[in-house]
Design a protein around this motif. Structure first.
Motif, PDB file in Angstrom:
ATOM      1  N   LYS A  31      -9.013   2.315   0.205  1.00  0.00           N
ATOM      2  CA  LYS A  31      -9.323   3.674   0.655  1.00  0.00           C
ATOM      3  C   LYS A  31      -8.061   4.361   1.182  1.00  0.00           C
ATOM      4  O   LYS A  31      -7.057   3.720   1.479  1.00  0.00           O
ATOM      5  CB  LYS A  31     -10.384   3.636   1.761  1.00  0.00           C
ATOM      6  N   ALA A  32      -8.143   5.672   1.302  1.00  0.00           N
ATOM      7  CA  ALA A  32      -7.031   6.428   1.864  1.00  0.00           C
ATOM      8  C   ALA A  32      -6.928   6.151   3.363  1.00  0.00           C
ATOM      9  O   ALA A  32      -7.940   5.931   4.038  1.00  0.00           O
ATOM     10  CB  ALA A  32      -7.228   7.923   1.622  1.00  0.00           C
ATOM     11  N   HIS A  38       0.822  -1.213   0.000  1.00  0.00           N
ATOM     12  CA  HIS A  38       0.000   0.000   0.000  1.00  0.00           C
ATOM     13  C   HIS A  38       0.855   1.262   0.000  1.00  0.00           C
ATOM     14  O   HIS A  38       0.390   2.339  -0.388  1.00  0.00           O
ATOM     15  CB  HIS A  38      -0.919  -0.017   1.227  1.00  0.00           C
ATOM     16  N   GLY A  39       2.108   1.138   0.474  1.00  0.00           N
ATOM     17  CA  GLY A  39       3.007   2.287   0.479  1.00  0.00           C
ATOM     18  C   GLY A  39       2.923   3.152   1.707  1.00  0.00           C
ATOM     19  O   GLY A  39       3.603   4.180   1.800  1.00  0.00           O
ATOM     20  N   THR A  40       2.115   2.758   2.688  1.00  0.00           N
ATOM     21  CA  THR A  40       1.987   3.496   3.944  1.00  0.00           C
ATOM     22  C   THR A  40       1.860   2.485   5.068  1.00  0.00           C
ATOM     23  O   THR A  40       1.098   1.519   4.957  1.00  0.00           O
ATOM     24  CB  THR A  40       0.750   4.410   3.931  1.00  0.00           C
ATOM     25  N   ILE A  44      -4.570   0.992   9.105  1.00  0.00           N
ATOM     26  CA  ILE A  44      -3.884   1.083   7.815  1.00  0.00           C
ATOM     27  C   ILE A  44      -4.207  -0.138   6.961  1.00  0.00           C
ATOM     28  O   ILE A  44      -4.482  -0.027   5.759  1.00  0.00           O
ATOM     29  CB  ILE A  44      -2.363   1.216   8.020  1.00  0.00           C
ATOM     30  N   CYS A  45      -4.199  -1.320   7.563  1.00  0.00           N
ATOM     31  CA  CYS A  45      -4.494  -2.544   6.813  1.00  0.00           C
ATOM     32  C   CYS A  45      -5.940  -2.565   6.325  1.00  0.00           C
ATOM     33  O   CYS A  45      -6.218  -2.990   5.194  1.00  0.00           O
ATOM     34  CB  CYS A  45      -4.215  -3.764   7.681  1.00  0.00           C
ATOM     35  N   LEU A  46      -6.863  -2.118   7.164  1.00  0.00           N
ATOM     36  CA  LEU A  46      -8.268  -2.045   6.750  1.00  0.00           C
ATOM     37  C   LEU A  46      -8.426  -1.120   5.545  1.00  0.00           C
ATOM     38  O   LEU A  46      -9.151  -1.433   4.598  1.00  0.00           O
ATOM     39  CB  LEU A  46      -9.126  -1.564   7.913  1.00  0.00           C
TER      40      LEU A  46
END
Length: 474
Positions: free
Chosen positions: A366-367, A253-255, A358-360
């Motif tokens: 979504k952001a 996801h990159g985050t 973050i995983c959700l």
């Protein structure tokens, strides 16, 4: 990753631990505003109804802060792991008094006589806990494995769940050993052993750290070790599996926020070699640290003491945040031997609430919520400070326990080994005593690393502010 667990059954030591908490500034009662918010906390939607999944929890007897519930099943030629994690973010509003208090506490602190919780018990042992026969909000992971236990797919979504049973490790082990376990429980062994084999294959290592117990008998103290059953390790493998899946999701996801650990420095491993020597544990130079640890039996006192000391190699662990696709230089955890994230204990650790969110978001496409990103700058520092406090408390508790063991044996002589010498003060070092397995300061001229020597106890006071064992060459 494991921490030492010490139990005591003696009131004078309880007084010493209470004084230690005051000295360290450990939070005690929750402020009234925080308790009021916790009492009013409601579960917002949307959550998918997954109450049909017959989940179960595995925790120590008496535990009420239940973070995880699982269900294991066969899926094609492999397995499906469903792992429900308490959805704490549904109860804690960003910027609220409750949220502020959790950032102040950071994590649940464990002392030999009690624990200091991250959240008020009305949440951690009530509305947010995955207690049996109660409908609860959760971050529900579904992880598919192939026949060898390798992950083939992983996702997480918000769901309402209901645990069917509250199990404990020894009870689970008995039913598996006797062949009376139902398949979802029986599969814990099958999947756990597959994951353990994969851990060996990738070069990872799980410490089977036994619980220490200090008991008072006939006016003196004795130290015993209580080793866990294999079900402890299999259960830990499910948590590790989920943490690795979370890390992979966040990296894609990159985050995210990872639990990272660089390789142990040579000096730390060298100290462990000297500790092994002191405890008469054979560690040939061609045998790796991981291979040695896997060969040890935590039911053997000298092995148990060594495994306790192995936790020192985890002290370089930290939390690494990244965003907008810019990945950090270090993405792996040396002990796991893979990218890894803390996400399975949000009732007891602050960072897990953010990792789950973050995983959700990643799975939903979504952001990441602004309240999560807004915490990124401070989160690693907060977790580091909380970890330092936990480590300081743990080391002080060990000092108190070891001083209690030797308080009536001042003047006695023991066999030991020098495991550390201060660089700028060669007459000051650390000695590992063989039995009881106590570590303490030693003062004497010409200390040599790895040298076996007999030492005399010259000081041992478990009282507040003292709590240090001191030795001198005999």
């Amino acid at each position: 990753m494991p921490r030492r667990r010490i139990r005591v059954t003696d009131d004078p030591l309880r007084a010493a631990f209470a004084a230690l908490r005051t000295e360290l500034g450990v939070p005690s009662d929750f402020p009234p505003a925080v308790l009021a918010e916790a009492e009013r906390a409601q579960v917002p939607g949307p959550h998918v109804d997954a109450t049909d999944i017959p989940l179960f929890t595995i925790d120590p007897p008496g535990s009420m802060d239940l973070d995880q519930a699982m269900h294991l099943s066969r899926h094609g030629s492999g397995y499906r792991v469903r792992y429900a994690i308490a959805d704490v973010a549904t109860f804690v509003v960003s910027g609220s008094a409750l949220d502020t208090e959790t950032h102040r506490r950071v994590m649940t602190l464990y002392f030999p006589d009690l624990r200091v919780p991250l959240h008020p018990p009305v949440l951690s042992e009530g509305a947010a806990s995955l207690l049996p026969d109660q409908v609860r909000p959760a971050a529900l992971w579904t992880i598919d494995l192939d026949a060898e236990g390798r992950t083939t797919a992983a996702e997480v979504r918000r769901a309402m769940v209901r645990s069917r049973a509250k199990l404990d490790y020894e009870g689970v082990q008995r039913t598996i050993d006797s062949g009376t376990a139902e398949e979802p429980v029986l599969l814990l062994k099958e999947v756990g052993e597959l994951r353990e084999r994969l851990e060996v294959e990738r070069g990872g290592i799980s410490l089977r750290v036994p619980e220490q117990e200090i008991v008072e008998r006939d006016g003196t103290y004795e130290l015993t070790y209580r080793a866990g059953v294999p079900a402890d390790g299999w259960n830990a493998q499910i948590s590790l599996l989920t943490g690795m899946a979370a890390a992979d999701l966040m990296l894609a996801h990159g985050t995210g926020v990872l639990r990272t650990l660089p390789a142990a420095p040579d000096g730390a491993v060298g100290r462990l070699r000297r500790t092994a020597h002191a405890l008469h544990i054979d560690w040939p130079h061609h045998v790796s640290y991981a291979a040695l640890v896997r060969s040890l039996d935590p039911g053997v006192p000298s092995h148990a003491a060594f495994l306790q000391e192995c936790t020192t190699l985890l002290r370089g662990a930290g939390y690494t945040v990244f965003r907008d696709g810019v990945l950090p230089d270090i993405t792996t955890h040396a002990a796991v031997a893979a990218p890894y994230a803390h996400c399975t204990a949000p009732l007891r650790r602050l960072v897990d609430r953010y990792a789950s969110e973050i995983c959700l978001a990643a799975v939903a496409g979504k952001a990441v919520p602004d309240w999560v990103l807004g915490a990124f700058e401070a989160l690693p520092r907060e977790m580091a400070e909380g970890g330092r406090l936990a480590g300081k408390a743990e080391r002080a508790c060990v000092d108190i326990v070891e001083a209690a063991l030797l308080k009536d044996r001042v003047g006695e002589v023991f066999d030991g080994c020098v495991v550390e010498v201060e660089e700028d003060r060669p007459d000051v070092g650390t000695v590992q005593v063989e039995s009881p397995a106590v570590i303490g300061r030693v003062d004497g001229e010409g200390l040599v690393l790895g040298e076996r020597l007999r030492v005399r106890v010259v000081g041992a006071d478990p009282g507040p502010g003292a709590a240090k064992v001191r030795f001198a060459p005999a």
